[in-house]
Design a protein around this motif. Structure first.
Motif, PDB file in Angstrom:
ATOM      1  N   SER A 145       0.688  -1.220  -0.045  1.00 53.14           N
ATOM      2  CA  SER A 145       0.023   0.093  -0.023  1.00 53.14           C
ATOM      3  C   SER A 145       0.941   1.120  -0.044  1.00 53.14           C
ATOM      4  N   GLY A 146       0.293   2.406  -0.782  1.00 57.38           N
ATOM      5  CA  GLY A 146       1.082   3.475  -0.795  1.00 57.38           C
ATOM      6  C   GLY A 146       0.431   4.259   0.281  1.00 57.38           C
ATOM      7  N   ASN A 147       0.800   5.449   0.488  1.00 55.47           N
ATOM      8  CA  ASN A 147       0.256   6.454   1.415  1.00 55.47           C
ATOM      9  C   ASN A 147      -1.318   7.030   0.749  1.00 55.47           C
ATOM     10  N   ASN A 148      -2.222   7.404   1.614  1.00 59.50           N
ATOM     11  CA  ASN A 148      -3.298   7.879   1.148  1.00 59.50           C
ATOM     12  C   ASN A 148      -2.905   9.566   1.489  1.00 59.50           C
ATOM     13  N   ASP A 149      -3.781  10.286   1.071  1.00 57.37           N
ATOM     14  CA  ASP A 149      -3.710  11.481   1.029  1.00 57.37           C
ATOM     15  C   ASP A 149      -4.036  12.235   2.754  1.00 57.37           C
ATOM     16  N   GLY A 150      -4.128  11.361   3.553  1.00 54.56           N
ATOM     17  CA  GLY A 150      -4.259  11.758   4.939  1.00 54.56           C
ATOM     18  C   GLY A 150      -2.748  11.449   5.599  1.00 54.56           C
ATOM     19  N   GLY A 151      -1.697  10.869   4.497  1.00 55.28           N
ATOM     20  CA  GLY A 151      -0.388  10.697   5.132  1.00 55.28           C
ATOM     21  C   GLY A 151      -0.181   9.185   5.959  1.00 55.28           C
TER      22      GLY A 151
END
Length: 211
Positions: A145-151
């Motif tokens: 998984s990459g980071n979501n926009d919540g960091g």
């Protein structure tokens, strides 16, 4: 004298004509009248179709309402923050891995909000279990998984501003002809950049939610 004046006028007319395309082009740059209020964000691999690839979820119908279970649990939202089950079929020949993303194009950020980004899902997988992106869940072996926009890494549920029209939550599956060599915690933009030229097919389903 008249001849010189005519020549001067001709020269000015020619100069203005030469400048006209540049002036017209600069006047159109940055215009927002086509989509006022929101910045249009291009999705990765925009020219690639779905082919036979299909995506579905037992938690919601395409175009239906996102259940409270998949809604966020912070910032005034009272959901359970559980990622939905997602199932797919019709995988194109040559698929080596999958990417699965969740994106809200209606978030009031100017560029939307990425809720979930997964890559290097193995070609033999045909689903993500409910809760795979949530605390205590798990992706198939080899997936990341990459980071979501919540960091943060993993899934973060819907939590639109109170009073907004219902937001769209777009779940998109990409079938790729390779795996992606990305750093841990890769950003959604970096994952999306790497999809271009590697996507064999993509398909999306949408759920909506407002409060």
């Amino acid at each position: 004298m008249k001849t010189k004046l005519n020549a001067g006028l001709f020269a000015c007319t020619a100069l203005l004509a030469a400048c006209a395309p540049a002036a017209t082009q600069s006047a159109t740059i940055g215009r927002t009248d086509a989509a006022p209020g929101r910045l249009s964000v291009a999705q990765p691999a925009s020219t690639v179709g779905a082919g036979t690839l299909t995506l579905s979820s037992p938690q919601f119908a395409n175009g239906g309402t996102l259940p409270l279970e998949q809604v966020g649990s912070g910032s005034g939202c009272t959901g359970m923050n559980v990622s939905p089950e997602l199932d797919w079929s019709g995988v194109p020949a040559g698929t080596v891995s999958f990417v699965l993303t969740t994106y809200d194009p209606d978030a009031p950020t100017g560029s939307g909000f990425w809720h979930w980004v997964n890559y290097n899902i193995p070609a033999g997988a045909s689903s993500l279990a409910k809760g795979a992106g949530s605390t205590g869940g798990g992706l198939p072996a080899g997936a990341a998984s990459g980071n979501n926009d919540g960091g943060m890494t993993g899934y973060t549920g819907a939590c639109p501003p109170v009073g907004d029209a219902p937001h769209r939550y777009v779940f998109t599956l990409y079938a790729l002809n390779k795996t992606l060599a990305l750093p841990a915690g890769a950003s959604p933009a970096f994952v999306g950049f790497n999809l271009n030229g590697a996507t064999l097919a993509k398909t999306s389903i949408i759920a909506t939610y407002g409060r």
